[in-house]
Design a protein around this motif. Sequence first.
Motif, PDB file in Angstrom:
ATOM      1  N   UNK A   1       0.284   7.964 -13.220  1.00  0.00           N
ATOM      2  CA  UNK A   1       1.166   8.312 -14.326  1.00  0.00           C
ATOM      3  C   UNK A   1       2.625   8.223 -13.898  1.00  0.00           C
ATOM      4  N   UNK A   2       2.939   8.708 -12.688  1.00  0.00           N
ATOM      5  CA  UNK A   2       4.318   8.659 -12.200  1.00  0.00           C
ATOM      6  C   UNK A   2       4.872   7.238 -12.234  1.00  0.00           C
ATOM      7  N   UNK A   3       4.086   6.293 -11.763  1.00  0.00           N
ATOM      8  CA  UNK A   3       4.568   4.913 -11.707  1.00  0.00           C
ATOM      9  C   UNK A   3       4.702   4.305 -13.095  1.00  0.00           C
ATOM     10  N   UNK A   4       3.722   4.574 -13.957  1.00  0.00           N
ATOM     11  CA  UNK A   4       3.800   4.007 -15.305  1.00  0.00           C
ATOM     12  C   UNK A   4       4.948   4.618 -16.101  1.00  0.00           C
ATOM     13  N   UNK A   5       5.232   5.889 -15.875  1.00  0.00           N
ATOM     14  CA  UNK A   5       6.390   6.500 -16.527  1.00  0.00           C
ATOM     15  C   UNK A   5       7.688   5.903 -15.998  1.00  0.00           C
TER      16      UNK A   5
ATOM     17  N   UNK B   1      -7.030   2.579  -9.672  1.00  0.00           N
ATOM     18  CA  UNK B   1      -8.240   2.156  -8.970  1.00  0.00           C
ATOM     19  C   UNK B   1      -8.678   3.179  -7.928  1.00  0.00           C
ATOM     20  N   UNK B   2      -7.700   3.871  -7.346  1.00  0.00           N
ATOM     21  CA  UNK B   2      -7.990   4.911  -6.351  1.00  0.00           C
ATOM     22  C   UNK B   2      -8.299   6.264  -6.987  1.00  0.00           C
TER      23      UNK B   2
ATOM     24  N   UNK C   1       0.812  -1.203   0.000  1.00  0.00           N
ATOM     25  CA  UNK C   1       0.000   0.000   0.000  1.00  0.00           C
ATOM     26  C   UNK C   1       0.848   1.257   0.000  1.00  0.00           C
ATOM     27  N   UNK C   2       2.049   1.197   0.559  1.00  0.00           N
ATOM     28  CA  UNK C   2       2.876   2.397   0.657  1.00  0.00           C
ATOM     29  C   UNK C   2       3.503   2.706  -0.692  1.00  0.00           C
ATOM     30  N   UNK C   3       3.439   3.976  -1.060  1.00  0.00           N
ATOM     31  CA  UNK C   3       4.032   4.394  -2.324  1.00  0.00           C
ATOM     32  C   UNK C   3       5.520   4.650  -2.127  1.00  0.00           C
TER      33      UNK C   3
ATOM     34  N   UNK D   1       2.089  -2.596 -10.729  1.00  0.00           N
ATOM     35  CA  UNK D   1       0.938  -2.874  -9.875  1.00  0.00           C
ATOM     36  C   UNK D   1       0.584  -1.680  -9.001  1.00  0.00           C
ATOM     37  N   UNK D   2       1.614  -0.951  -8.544  1.00  0.00           N
ATOM     38  CA  UNK D   2       1.331   0.238  -7.742  1.00  0.00           C
ATOM     39  C   UNK D   2       0.643   1.296  -8.602  1.00  0.00           C
ATOM     40  N   UNK D   3       1.099   1.446  -9.840  1.00  0.00           N
ATOM     41  CA  UNK D   3       0.420   2.367 -10.749  1.00  0.00           C
ATOM     42  C   UNK D   3      -1.024   1.973 -10.968  1.00  0.00           C
TER      43      UNK D   3
END
Length: 287
Positions: free
Chosen positions: A67-71, A59-60, A35-37, A52-54
Amino acid sequence: MLVMGSSLSVSKIRSGLVLMAAAAAAMTIAGCAGNARPKLAYEERPVEALYNTGYQRLEQRRWADAVDYFQEVERQHPYSDWARRSILMQIYAFYQNNNYADAIAASDRFISLFPGNPSAAYAFYMKAVCNFEQITDVGRDQGYANAALAGLKDVARRYPGTPYASDAAVKIDMVNDQLAGKEMNIGRYYQRANQPLAALNRYKAVIANPEFQRTSHTPEALYRLVEVNLQLGLKEEATRNGAVLGYNFPGSPWYAEAYALLTENGQTPEKAPEAKRESWLQRIIPG
């Protein structure tokens, strides 16, 4: 048919259903992320965790975080399947966050990198939808409407029989109605300014365009041709336009108005109207 304020809101809901279906198809989630980013400073980490975090952020509805995670997936694993999927997720997140220019840029990037991939259909569709969502009222420049129309037609041509093509067909009709409305708006302006020939050309443009003929503006365009031709003293042409209006739209209040106007000017239309004149049709030309 097209009232941009409400229709675009309904359209975005409809588009969201198509988009989520495509997004779900592109998401293959491996494992579970915490859960923690984590901090997004560059450090190598498992691609599944980043992706998965992205997805969790999507979902949230934390679009910018997603976008940050997918980038970051793209930066750390640029030639992987994860990177390809991450671009699709960025398109979706940018769109949901109303960052249409960024969504279009991400779509272009996907098309450039993966032109033969089946998910290119999604990228082409999203480019068109992002332009569609930015269409403004008929009193303003219709650059987005024209760009949306070209993109939607391209989707329908490239991917017939798909949900993208089906939704594009609905939007194409809406955009054509918008563009026909623009022609009508300009025509009314010229008519109010006592420039009947300029007005005539705008109304004829609606009637002459096969795609505009199916819009809600056609009956009014025919009525305005009757009105302007009578103003110019072209009674036979006015009668001809009235006959076309009566044949195609006998139950329209616009034909009832045209019938009365022709009769008042000594013409005898062949077909009696099926509707009554309505007071709102007798008001001064809106605009």
